[in-house]
Each structure stands twice: as structure tokens, then as C-alpha cells.
Design a protein around this motif. Structure first.
Motif, short mmCIF file in Angstrom:
data_model
loop_
_atom_site.label_atom_id
_atom_site.label_comp_id
_atom_site.label_asym_id
_atom_site.label_seq_id
_atom_site.Cartn_x
_atom_site.Cartn_y
_atom_site.Cartn_z
N GLU A 108 64.15 -53.58 16.45
CA GLU A 108 64.54 -54.48 17.54
C GLU A 108 65.88 -54.04 18.14
OE1 GLU A 108 62.60 -56.61 19.07
OE2 GLU A 108 61.01 -56.15 17.61
N GLU A 109 66.82 -53.65 17.29
CA GLU A 109 68.11 -53.15 17.79
C GLU A 109 67.91 -51.85 18.57
OE1 GLU A 109 67.49 -54.17 14.70
OE2 GLU A 109 69.10 -55.45 13.98
N ALA A 110 67.00 -51.01 18.07
CA ALA A 110 66.70 -49.76 18.77
C ALA A 110 66.10 -50.04 20.14
CB ALA A 110 65.74 -48.92 17.92
N ILE A 111 65.24 -51.03 20.21
CA ILE A 111 64.62 -51.41 21.48
C ILE A 111 65.69 -51.91 22.46
CG2 ILE A 111 63.12 -53.15 22.56
CD1 ILE A 111 61.31 -52.84 20.02
N ASP A 112 66.60 -52.75 21.97
CA ASP A 112 67.65 -53.29 22.85
C ASP A 112 68.50 -52.17 23.44
OD1 ASP A 112 66.76 -55.86 22.33
OD2 ASP A 112 68.32 -56.28 20.82
N ALA A 113 68.96 -51.25 22.60
CA ALA A 113 69.79 -50.14 23.09
C ALA A 113 68.97 -49.21 23.98
CB ALA A 113 70.39 -49.37 21.91
N GLY A 114 67.72 -48.96 23.60
CA GLY A 114 66.87 -48.08 24.39
C GLY A 114 66.59 -48.63 25.77
N ARG A 115 66.34 -49.94 25.85
CA ARG A 115 66.08 -50.56 27.14
C ARG A 115 67.27 -50.39 28.08
NH1 ARG A 115 67.98 -54.95 28.10
NH2 ARG A 115 67.82 -55.87 26.04
N ILE A 116 68.47 -50.61 27.55
CA ILE A 116 69.66 -50.48 28.39
C ILE A 116 69.86 -49.02 28.82
CG2 ILE A 116 72.17 -50.75 28.46
CD1 ILE A 116 71.76 -53.10 26.44
N ALA A 117 69.63 -48.08 27.89
CA ALA A 117 69.75 -46.66 28.23
C ALA A 117 68.79 -46.29 29.35
CB ALA A 117 69.51 -45.79 27.00
N VAL A 118 67.55 -46.75 29.24
CA VAL A 118 66.54 -46.45 30.27
C VAL A 118 66.89 -47.12 31.59
CG1 VAL A 118 64.11 -46.82 30.89
CG2 VAL A 118 64.70 -45.93 28.62
N GLU A 119 67.41 -48.33 31.54
CA GLU A 119 67.83 -49.00 32.77
C GLU A 119 68.96 -48.24 33.46
OE1 GLU A 119 68.82 -52.96 31.53
OE2 GLU A 119 66.71 -53.59 31.42
N ARG A 120 69.90 -47.73 32.66
CA ARG A 120 71.06 -47.03 33.23
C ARG A 120 70.68 -45.68 33.82
NH1 ARG A 120 76.14 -49.29 32.32
NH2 ARG A 120 77.07 -47.33 32.91
N TYR A 121 69.69 -45.01 33.18
CA TYR A 121 69.26 -43.70 33.68
C TYR A 121 67.78 -43.52 33.38
CZ TYR A 121 69.65 -38.84 35.08
OH TYR A 121 69.50 -37.64 35.73
N PRO A 122 66.93 -44.00 34.26
CA PRO A 122 65.49 -44.02 34.02
C PRO A 122 64.83 -42.64 33.92
CG PRO A 122 66.04 -45.28 36.01
CD PRO A 122 67.29 -44.66 35.51
N MET A 123 65.54 -41.60 34.30
CA MET A 123 64.95 -40.26 34.27
C MET A 123 65.35 -39.45 33.03
SD MET A 123 63.07 -40.33 36.89
CE MET A 123 62.61 -38.63 37.11
#
Length: 186
Positions: A108-123
């Protein structure tokens, strides 16, 4: 070749032993080549020379990550983000946080950080990959599949390359990474 990159990094440190950026560059190149101990030494030297160098902490994160010390790795990458919270590379640091949480089975923590990373740079393909693995391990297969499709859309990497993308030293940790890939559809 990987060895040529390592030699270039080593050459940079010989040109200026006191240049922290050269040591982190050598550390990153050594990591890619699987020279784990040299990578760790270079990351530490980079931070000895400049304790406020966010990319140096990311280098330390990567070195300790591939060695399997995920607690030290997450501490280092969080320090990079603390030092430079508005860094254009913040998505890179957050991807590291996601990867560490994944390897610690804290999905769940990995998902939270991953979501933000993808939002900041989707490519950024690595962010998509770690996010997908975390979603898959959490049983969220549909979302994981969507992230893998996005990953496929922006990269020409083969499934084989994805399975061999990281020079993780411990075969148990490497298998955990690969298990996530399989669950995510790779």
C-alpha cells in the motif's frame, strides 16, 4: 558497453577526486554493471564530499537497494527528497520510495508513492513498472494491467529486459521483483 561506462565514471573521479558529482556518476555506472561494492563506495564518497547532494543520496539509495538493504535504501532516497523537495527529479526519488516499499512487502505504501511518481512524470517507465508491480501484489490486477499497458506504450523494452532490468544481488529479492512482474502481466 557497461564496462566502458564504468571506466568513464572511474576516469571522471581520477580527473577530480574532490568532485562529488563524478563520484555519484561512477556509483551509478558501477551499479548498472553489477559492481555493488564499488557503487556503494562511490555513493558514500560523493556524500562525504557534499552531504547536501540530493542525487548523491539517490545514488546511495540505489547502491543499498541492489545490495538488498531496503531500510537503508529508503532512508537514503527519502533524504534526497527532503534535501530537494522541489527537485525536478522528485519523481525519480519517489519511484525509489515505491520500489523500496515494494521490496519490503509494504504494497500500500508502494502504491501511494508510485501513484505520486506517475502523476508527477507519467512518461517515466520505471515508475509505471514499480507502481504496476505493487498494484499486482495488492491484488489490484485491473489497475496493474492498465499501468503495464501504459508502460508498454512508452517503452520498447521486452519482457525479458524487464525481468533483467535490475542487478539485484540476492536471488530471493530478484525473484520477488520478478514475481510482481508476472502478477502484473509480464
Amino acid at each position: 558497453s557497461r564496462e566502458e561506462v564504468v571506466e568513464a565514471g572511474s576516469h571522471a573521479t581520477r580527473l577530480d577526486e574532490m568532485y562529488h558529482f563524478a563520484h555519484s556518476g561512477h556509483g551509478f555506472s558501477a551499479m548498472v554493471a553489477g559492481h555493488h561494492d564499488a557503487a556503494l563506495a562511490s555513493a558514500n564518497r560523493s556524500l562525504e564530499l557534499n552531504p547536501s547532494f540530493a542525487l548523491g543520496y539517490h545514488c546511495l539509495h540505489s547502491a543499498t537497494f541492489f545490495l538488498g538493504d531496503f531500510e537503508a535504501s529508503i532512508d537514503a532516497v527519502k533524504q534526497a527528497a527532503r534535501i530537494s523537495p522541489n527537485d525536478p527529479w522528485l519523481f525519480y526519488f519517489l519511484t525509489g520510495v515505491s520500489a523500496c516499499h515494494y521490496m519490503l512487502h509494504q504494497y500500500e505504501e508502494a502504491i501511494d508513492a508510485g501513484r505520486i511518481a506517475v502523476e508527477r512524470y507519467p512518461m517515466y517507465a520505471n515508475a509505471l513498472r514499480w507502481y504496476a508491480l505493487s498494484l499486482a501484489q495488492a491484488g489490484r490486477q485491473d489497475e496493474a494491467g492498465q499501468m503495464i499497458q501504459r508502460w508498454r506504450d512508452i517503452t520498447n523494452s521486452s519482457v525479458e529486459k524487464a525481468h533483467n532490468a535490475y542487478p539485484i544481488r540476492d536471488p530471493v529479492h530478484l525473484e520477488h521483483y520478478r514475481d510482481g512482474l508476472r502478477k502484473a502481466g509480464l
